[in-house]
Design a protein around this motif. Structure first.
Motif, PDB file in Angstrom:
ATOM      1  N   TRP A  49      22.027  -6.277  85.558  1.00  0.00           N
ATOM      2  CA  TRP A  49      21.482  -5.430  84.496  1.00  0.00           C
ATOM      3  C   TRP A  49      22.561  -4.998  83.505  1.00  0.00           C
ATOM      4  CZ3 TRP A  49      16.807  -6.516  84.100  1.00  0.00           C
ATOM      5  CH2 TRP A  49      16.021  -6.745  85.218  1.00  0.00           C
ATOM      6  N   TYR A  50      23.789  -4.785  83.991  1.00  0.00           N
ATOM      7  CA  TYR A  50      24.871  -4.423  83.079  1.00  0.00           C
ATOM      8  C   TYR A  50      25.260  -5.595  82.186  1.00  0.00           C
ATOM      9  CZ  TYR A  50      25.308   0.034  85.440  1.00  0.00           C
ATOM     10  OH  TYR A  50      25.053   1.277  85.939  1.00  0.00           O
ATOM     11  N   PHE A  51      25.304  -6.808  82.738  1.00  0.00           N
ATOM     12  CA  PHE A  51      25.551  -7.978  81.894  1.00  0.00           C
ATOM     13  C   PHE A  51      24.386  -8.204  80.935  1.00  0.00           C
ATOM     14  CE2 PHE A  51      28.810  -9.521  85.005  1.00  0.00           C
ATOM     15  CZ  PHE A  51      29.842  -9.652  84.087  1.00  0.00           C
ATOM     16  N   SER A  52      23.168  -7.937  81.375  1.00  0.00           N
ATOM     17  CA  SER A  52      21.999  -8.059  80.488  1.00  0.00           C
ATOM     18  C   SER A  52      22.134  -7.117  79.302  1.00  0.00           C
ATOM     19  CB  SER A  52      20.715  -7.736  81.251  1.00  0.00           C
ATOM     20  OG  SER A  52      20.487  -8.648  82.288  1.00  0.00           O
ATOM     21  N   LEU A  53      22.503  -5.872  79.585  1.00  0.00           N
ATOM     22  CA  LEU A  53      22.654  -4.881  78.525  1.00  0.00           C
ATOM     23  C   LEU A  53      23.797  -5.263  77.580  1.00  0.00           C
ATOM     24  CD1 LEU A  53      21.751  -2.201  77.290  1.00  0.00           C
ATOM     25  CD2 LEU A  53      23.360  -1.061  78.830  1.00  0.00           C
ATOM     26  N   ALA A  54      24.952  -5.628  78.125  1.00  0.00           N
ATOM     27  CA  ALA A  54      26.102  -5.985  77.284  1.00  0.00           C
ATOM     28  C   ALA A  54      25.790  -7.206  76.417  1.00  0.00           C
ATOM     29  CB  ALA A  54      27.327  -6.251  78.149  1.00  0.00           C
ATOM     30  N   GLY A  55      25.192  -8.213  77.025  1.00  0.00           N
ATOM     31  CA  GLY A  55      24.816  -9.404  76.268  1.00  0.00           C
ATOM     32  C   GLY A  55      23.745  -9.102  75.242  1.00  0.00           C
ATOM     33  N   GLY A  56      22.772  -8.272  75.627  1.00  0.00           N
ATOM     34  CA  GLY A  56      21.685  -7.908  74.715  1.00  0.00           C
ATOM     35  C   GLY A  56      22.167  -7.126  73.511  1.00  0.00           C
ATOM     36  N   VAL A  57      23.060  -6.164  73.727  1.00  0.00           N
ATOM     37  CA  VAL A  57      23.606  -5.374  72.612  1.00  0.00           C
ATOM     38  C   VAL A  57      24.414  -6.268  71.683  1.00  0.00           C
ATOM     39  CG1 VAL A  57      25.317  -3.588  72.032  1.00  0.00           C
ATOM     40  CG2 VAL A  57      23.618  -3.140  73.793  1.00  0.00           C
ATOM     41  N   THR A  58      25.218  -7.146  72.259  1.00  0.00           N
ATOM     42  CA  THR A  58      26.039  -8.049  71.449  1.00  0.00           C
ATOM     43  C   THR A  58      25.162  -9.006  70.656  1.00  0.00           C
ATOM     44  OG1 THR A  58      27.747  -7.898  73.146  1.00  0.00           O
ATOM     45  CG2 THR A  58      27.999  -9.631  71.521  1.00  0.00           C
ATOM     46  N   LEU A  59      24.163  -9.583  71.301  1.00  0.00           N
ATOM     47  CA  LEU A  59      23.263 -10.509  70.597  1.00  0.00           C
ATOM     48  C   LEU A  59      22.392  -9.776  69.582  1.00  0.00           C
ATOM     49  CD1 LEU A  59      22.245 -12.917  73.478  1.00  0.00           C
ATOM     50  CD2 LEU A  59      23.684 -13.417  71.498  1.00  0.00           C
ATOM     51  N   PHE A  60      22.005  -8.532  69.879  1.00  0.00           N
ATOM     52  CA  PHE A  60      21.244  -7.737  68.915  1.00  0.00           C
ATOM     53  C   PHE A  60      22.086  -7.507  67.656  1.00  0.00           C
ATOM     54  CE2 PHE A  60      20.035  -3.618  67.111  1.00  0.00           C
ATOM     55  CZ  PHE A  60      18.697  -3.851  66.833  1.00  0.00           C
ATOM     56  N   SER A  61      23.362  -7.174  67.838  1.00  0.00           N
ATOM     57  CA  SER A  61      24.261  -6.977  66.693  1.00  0.00           C
ATOM     58  C   SER A  61      24.367  -8.252  65.866  1.00  0.00           C
ATOM     59  CB  SER A  61      25.653  -6.569  67.177  1.00  0.00           C
ATOM     60  OG  SER A  61      25.597  -5.380  67.896  1.00  0.00           O
ATOM     61  N   TYR A  62      24.491  -9.368  66.544  1.00  0.00           N
ATOM     62  CA  TYR A  62      24.565 -10.655  65.866  1.00  0.00           C
ATOM     63  C   TYR A  62      23.261 -10.940  65.110  1.00  0.00           C
ATOM     64  CZ  TYR A  62      25.265 -15.697  65.265  1.00  0.00           C
ATOM     65  OH  TYR A  62      25.398 -16.961  64.741  1.00  0.00           O
ATOM     66  N   ALA A  63      22.132 -10.638  65.723  1.00  0.00           N
ATOM     67  CA  ALA A  63      20.832 -10.871  65.081  1.00  0.00           C
ATOM     68  C   ALA A  63      20.663 -10.000  63.837  1.00  0.00           C
ATOM     69  CB  ALA A  63      19.703 -10.595  66.075  1.00  0.00           C
ATOM     70  N   VAL A  64      21.138  -8.754  63.906  1.00  0.00           N
ATOM     71  CA  VAL A  64      21.071  -7.871  62.739  1.00  0.00           C
ATOM     72  C   VAL A  64      21.944  -8.430  61.616  1.00  0.00           C
ATOM     73  CG1 VAL A  64      21.699  -5.577  61.870  1.00  0.00           C
ATOM     74  CG2 VAL A  64      20.457  -5.793  64.029  1.00  0.00           C
ATOM     75  N   TYR A  65      23.139  -8.888  61.979  1.00  0.00           N
ATOM     76  CA  TYR A  65      24.015  -9.496  60.975  1.00  0.00           C
ATOM     77  C   TYR A  65      23.334 -10.698  60.328  1.00  0.00           C
ATOM     78  CZ  TYR A  65      27.699 -12.274  58.914  1.00  0.00           C
ATOM     79  OH  TYR A  65      28.431 -13.033  58.044  1.00  0.00           O
ATOM     80  N   ARG A  66      22.664 -11.510  61.117  1.00  0.00           N
ATOM     81  CA  ARG A  66      21.970 -12.701  60.613  1.00  0.00           C
ATOM     82  C   ARG A  66      20.659 -12.356  59.902  1.00  0.00           C
ATOM     83  NH1 ARG A  66      25.011 -16.939  59.846  1.00  0.00           N
ATOM     84  NH2 ARG A  66      26.375 -17.313  61.596  1.00  0.00           N
ATOM     85  N   ARG A  67      20.201 -11.117  60.071  1.00  0.00           N
ATOM     86  CA  ARG A  67      18.934 -10.649  59.483  1.00  0.00           C
ATOM     87  C   ARG A  67      17.760 -11.526  59.920  1.00  0.00           C
ATOM     88  NH1 ARG A  67      21.106  -9.155  53.426  1.00  0.00           N
ATOM     89  NH2 ARG A  67      22.603  -7.640  54.175  1.00  0.00           N
ATOM     90  N   ASP A  68      17.736 -11.773  61.228  1.00  0.00           N
ATOM     91  CA  ASP A  68      16.700 -12.615  61.812  1.00  0.00           C
ATOM     92  C   ASP A  68      15.690 -11.722  62.525  1.00  0.00           C
ATOM     93  OD1 ASP A  68      15.170 -14.241  63.541  1.00  0.00           O
ATOM     94  OD2 ASP A  68      16.805 -15.700  63.715  1.00  0.00           O
ATOM     95  N   PRO A  69      14.523 -11.466  61.923  1.00  0.00           N
ATOM     96  CA  PRO A  69      13.570 -10.522  62.514  1.00  0.00           C
ATOM     97  C   PRO A  69      13.032 -10.949  63.877  1.00  0.00           C
ATOM     98  CG  PRO A  69      12.593 -11.629  60.613  1.00  0.00           C
ATOM     99  CD  PRO A  69      14.039 -12.032  60.671  1.00  0.00           C
ATOM    100  N   VAL A  70      12.888 -12.236  64.110  1.00  0.00           N
ATOM    101  CA  VAL A  70      12.399 -12.710  65.405  1.00  0.00           C
ATOM    102  C   VAL A  70      13.444 -12.436  66.488  1.00  0.00           C
ATOM    103  CG1 VAL A  70      11.684 -14.747  66.709  1.00  0.00           C
ATOM    104  CG2 VAL A  70      10.945 -14.474  64.335  1.00  0.00           C
TER     105      VAL A  70
END
Length: 106
Positions: A49-70
């Motif tokens: 769950w901690y790796f899920s959260l760390a990976g999810g936050v990092t990928l969420f940041s990347y998705a926001v940078y990419r402006r990818d709504p999906v």
């Protein structure tokens, strides 16, 4: 004078963030697989769950940078689930264990 890191622009940094997120996300499966192999049954350790959260936050940041709504929607819903499961395995497990043992409560 030519700079050694002239290729290190915002795009390359964010690409690195995205790859780091994928690596962290992969680690959750790796940790779960190793733990299950050791126990000879399917289990989900806290580290999953901690790796899920760390990976999810990092990928969420990347998705926001990419402006990818999906991608943003997919990662944001996952973050809620990861946080909730971390709550269950930390705070929630203590009260559940006490209730199961008949300690405290009614």
């Amino acid at each position: 004078m030519k700079y050694t890191f002239e290729w290190l622009d915002a795009e390359h940094i964010w690409l690195g963030v995205g790859l780091l997120g994928q690596a962290l996300f992969f680690m959750r499966f790796f940790v779960q697989w190793i733990a299950s192999e050791r126990q000879k049954k399917s289990i989900i350790p806290k580290a999953f769950w901690y790796f899920s959260l760390a990976g999810g936050v990092t990928l969420f940041s990347y998705a926001v940078y990419r402006r990818d709504p999906v991608f943003i929607l997919g990662q944001s819903t996952g973050l809620f689930i990861y946080l909730r499961n971390i709550y269950f395995v930390t705070v929630g497990s203590g009260s559940h264990a006490k209730a199961k043992a008949g300690i405290g409560g009614n």
